[in-house]
Design a protein around this motif. Structure first.
Motif, PDB file in Angstrom:
ATOM      1  N   GLN A  37      51.891 -82.947  58.725  1.00  0.00           N
ATOM      2  CA  GLN A  37      50.725 -82.153  59.105  1.00  0.00           C
ATOM      3  C   GLN A  37      49.477 -83.033  59.183  1.00  0.00           C
ATOM      4  N   TYR A 158      44.189 -74.701  66.058  1.00  0.00           N
ATOM      5  CA  TYR A 158      45.615 -74.972  65.843  1.00  0.00           C
ATOM      6  C   TYR A 158      45.900 -75.494  64.437  1.00  0.00           C
ATOM      7  N   HIS A 159      47.148 -75.340  64.049  1.00  0.00           N
ATOM      8  CA  HIS A 159      47.718 -76.055  62.908  1.00  0.00           C
ATOM      9  C   HIS A 159      48.670 -77.083  63.516  1.00  0.00           C
ATOM     10  N   ARG A 161      51.413 -80.508  63.529  1.00  0.00           N
ATOM     11  CA  ARG A 161      52.500 -81.186  62.811  1.00  0.00           C
ATOM     12  C   ARG A 161      53.074 -82.284  63.697  1.00  0.00           C
ATOM     13  N   ALA A 181      46.101 -70.677  65.871  1.00  0.00           N
ATOM     14  CA  ALA A 181      45.556 -69.919  64.746  1.00  0.00           C
ATOM     15  C   ALA A 181      45.211 -68.492  65.161  1.00  0.00           C
TER      16      ALA A 181
END
Length: 273
Positions: A37, A158-159, A161, A181
């Motif tokens: 992340q 956004y998240h 990864r 999100a």
């Protein structure tokens, strides 16, 4: 006598797993998740920073719509954009051809944390319609781009990864997962290929709410402006579920035309020609 050396990170993970009552592999998996992340966010942040400071721009764009049988229809439009410090970008798209869409205009005010503001003006009814958040997953002017695709890229939306590295479009790229999100997004996730040298988006896969691949965007023919800003001259969006596609071909692009926030006020929509 042989002695086995244990790295300090290994000791810390083992200690954490014992304290939390978790198996050691669970602590390791959690650490790997956090690391992926953090790396995903770092890549996205670098991508954003490298494209900061351009000010304002205007382009002439050819939109090519194709149905599942390959039949084409063509539209011409102008796109104005304004970079806004400490907020999302503003953009205005004006359709010039063909006659049935001439004068139609789309205005977008992007925001990092708040809902984006978007409006569509249709001259046939001489009316400006606000695009509700719940409708931003809908098709933009019958194309394979959604209204939410037309907003600027903001980290807070956004998240991230990091997934892996691989070659795409002939260049080595980072592959990162981006989870929206916004609960009203039409996507469960997108996966972006960002090249390692210039941090330019090469490809994006869009997945629907059922986690199925919906469409793929490929960016190509990048050109460098002002010795700093890379822009793709061709964007190809293919819908895997319908067989339809939309190309955006940039025919002309200019920067520093002196645009201001007044050029992107909602009241200008009905005065456009």
């Amino acid at each position: 006598m042989l002695q086995h050396k244990i790295s300090r990170p290994g000791v810390l993970l083992l200690a954490a797993s014992l304290l939390l009552g978790l198996p050691a592999h669970a602590a390791t998996d959690n650490a790997d998740t956090v690391a992926s992340q953090e790396k995903g966010l770092q890549i996205a942040t670098e991508q954003k920073q490298r494209d900061s400071g351009w000010g304002d721009s205007e382009s002439k764009v050819l939109m090519i719509l194709r149905d599942a049988s390959g039949n084409e229809s063509i539209r011409r439009m102008r796109t104005l954009a304004l970079e806004v410090p400490d907020d999302g970008d503003k953009s205005l798209i004006i359709f010039d051809e063909p006659r049935d869409v001439r004068g139609s205009a789309f205005l977008s005010h992007s925001h990092p944390t708040a809902e984006d503001d978007q409006w569509l003006y249709l001259p046939a009814i001489n009316r400006t319609r606000r695009i509700a958040s719940r409708n931003k997953s809908g098709p933009f002017m019958a194309s394979e781009f959604a209204y939410e695709d037309m907003a600027s890229f903001e980290l807070e939306k956004y998240h991230f990864r990091y997934l892996r590295e691989e070659e795409v479009n002939g260049v080595m790229s980072y592959v990162i997962e981006r989870i929206p999100a916004d609960p009203f997004s039409g996507y469960s996730k997108t996966i972006a290929w960002v090249d390692k040298e210039h941090y330019r988006v090469q490809k994006i896969e869009f997945y629907d709410k059922k986690q199925s691949l919906l469409k793929t965007l490929v960016a190509s023919d990048y050109q460098l402006f002002q010795d700093k800003y890379w822009r793709p001259m061709l964007l190809k969006m293919h819908n895997h579920q319908t067989g339809k596609s939309t190309d955006l071909v940039v025919e002309e692009l200019q920067f520093d035309l002196g645009r201001t926030a007044a050029d992107f006020d909602v009241n200008v929509l009905e005065r456009l020609r």
